[in-house]
Design a protein around this motif. Structure first.
Motif, short mmCIF file in Angstrom:
data_model
loop_
_atom_site.label_atom_id
_atom_site.label_comp_id
_atom_site.label_asym_id
_atom_site.label_seq_id
_atom_site.Cartn_x
_atom_site.Cartn_y
_atom_site.Cartn_z
N LYS A 35 0.64 -1.15 -0.39
CA LYS A 35 -0.16 0.18 0.25
C LYS A 35 1.16 1.47 0.33
CE LYS A 35 -4.05 2.26 2.60
NZ LYS A 35 -4.95 1.81 3.32
N ALA A 36 1.66 1.23 1.12
CA ALA A 36 2.64 2.71 0.49
C ALA A 36 3.16 2.71 -0.42
CB ALA A 36 4.15 2.01 2.33
N LEU A 96 1.18 4.31 -2.73
CA LEU A 96 0.76 5.34 -2.70
C LEU A 96 1.66 6.63 -2.85
CD1 LEU A 96 -1.04 5.33 0.65
CD2 LEU A 96 -2.02 5.60 -0.91
N LEU A 97 3.19 6.42 -2.54
CA LEU A 97 4.39 6.70 -3.16
C LEU A 97 4.80 7.23 -4.70
CD1 LEU A 97 6.99 5.95 -0.25
CD2 LEU A 97 5.91 8.36 -1.08
N ASP A 121 2.42 9.41 -6.12
CA ASP A 121 2.32 10.53 -5.86
C ASP A 121 3.21 11.22 -7.13
OD1 ASP A 121 0.66 10.84 -3.54
OD2 ASP A 121 2.43 10.70 -2.17
N THR A 173 9.15 22.00 -4.59
CA THR A 173 8.17 22.51 -3.89
C THR A 173 8.22 20.80 -3.61
OG1 THR A 173 7.17 24.24 -3.89
CG2 THR A 173 7.00 23.21 -2.04
N GLN A 174 6.82 20.53 -4.91
CA GLN A 174 6.52 18.75 -4.81
C GLN A 174 7.31 17.87 -4.53
OE1 GLN A 174 3.39 18.48 -5.36
NE2 GLN A 174 2.84 20.10 -4.59
N PHE A 221 10.90 18.04 -2.88
CA PHE A 221 10.38 18.54 -1.20
C PHE A 221 9.21 17.62 -0.37
CE2 PHE A 221 9.44 20.93 2.83
CZ PHE A 221 10.99 20.48 3.58
N GLY A 222 8.24 18.01 -0.88
CA GLY A 222 7.57 17.20 -0.42
C GLY A 222 7.02 15.92 0.02
N PHE A 223 7.56 15.34 -1.85
CA PHE A 223 7.53 13.37 -1.87
C PHE A 223 9.11 13.48 -1.00
CE2 PHE A 223 8.62 10.61 -5.02
CZ PHE A 223 8.05 9.69 -4.50
N ARG A 229 10.12 14.26 1.72
CA ARG A 229 9.39 14.35 2.86
C ARG A 229 8.76 12.99 3.70
NH1 ARG A 229 11.18 18.70 6.51
NH2 ARG A 229 10.50 17.33 8.34
N GLU A 230 7.74 12.44 2.42
CA GLU A 230 6.68 11.08 2.23
C GLU A 230 8.05 10.00 1.99
OE1 GLU A 230 3.30 10.66 -0.44
OE2 GLU A 230 3.34 13.40 -0.39
N ALA A 274 8.38 7.31 4.94
CA ALA A 274 7.42 6.09 4.81
C ALA A 274 9.07 4.91 5.47
CB ALA A 274 7.02 5.24 3.22
#
Lengths: 95, 95
Positions: free
Chosen positions: A13-14, A17-18, A21, A50-51, A53-55, A57-58, A62
């Motif tokens: 699942k993880a 999801l990644l 993204d 920005t995207q 960077f956010g990714f 961090r995700e 994980a």
């Protein structure tokens, strides 16, 4: 479900999801690649950074949460980084 | 370990990691609060905003991956947002 089934299912699942993204960012890169000759949006680099960077961090979360292996996280990020680098090269060709 | 033990342990771990990350941002806010009268760093707001964005992506991912309940994610974020709002108020007091 056994405990290892639960783990495998959470890891799947993880990763899924990644990957979703990552695909969204990939899409942003593609769109800008296609529009290279028509018009440049000056905010595009900022939005992509920005995207990314956010990714990152995700992905980092994980990995720390034990959902995906370090190598899988690195793969996801380096793939996107390569595509981004290609885009930036195309946007700013050297003399 | 039973499958539900595994889940509980993963949920605990995820919440613990997020709480650690929230504490780091909390610390940044505190430091700036303490330095209110001595000096302002113009990049502080930008750094905090970036950190908040990254953290919100982590929380969002944890919720989507089924690691923490939606409400727990909202609690983590709204607590930080309240502290941030207090800091910004203190930084920019109304005439």
């Amino acid at each position: 479900m056994s405990s290892s089934d639960v783990m495998v299912s959470m890891h799947h699942k993880a990763l899924h999801l990644l990957q979703e993204d990552a695909n969204k960012i990939e899409k942003l890169i593609e769109v800008q690649m296609e529009n290279l000759t028509t018009r440049k949006c000056p905010l595009y680099e900022e939005v992509l950074d920005t995207q990314m960077f956010g990714f990152s961090r995700e992905v980092d979360f994980a990995v720390r949460a034990g959902l995906i292996p370090v190598a899988a996280g690195k793969d996801l990020l380096s793939r996107l980084e390569r595509n981004l680098a290609q885009l930036y090269e195309a946007l700013n060709p050297k003399g």
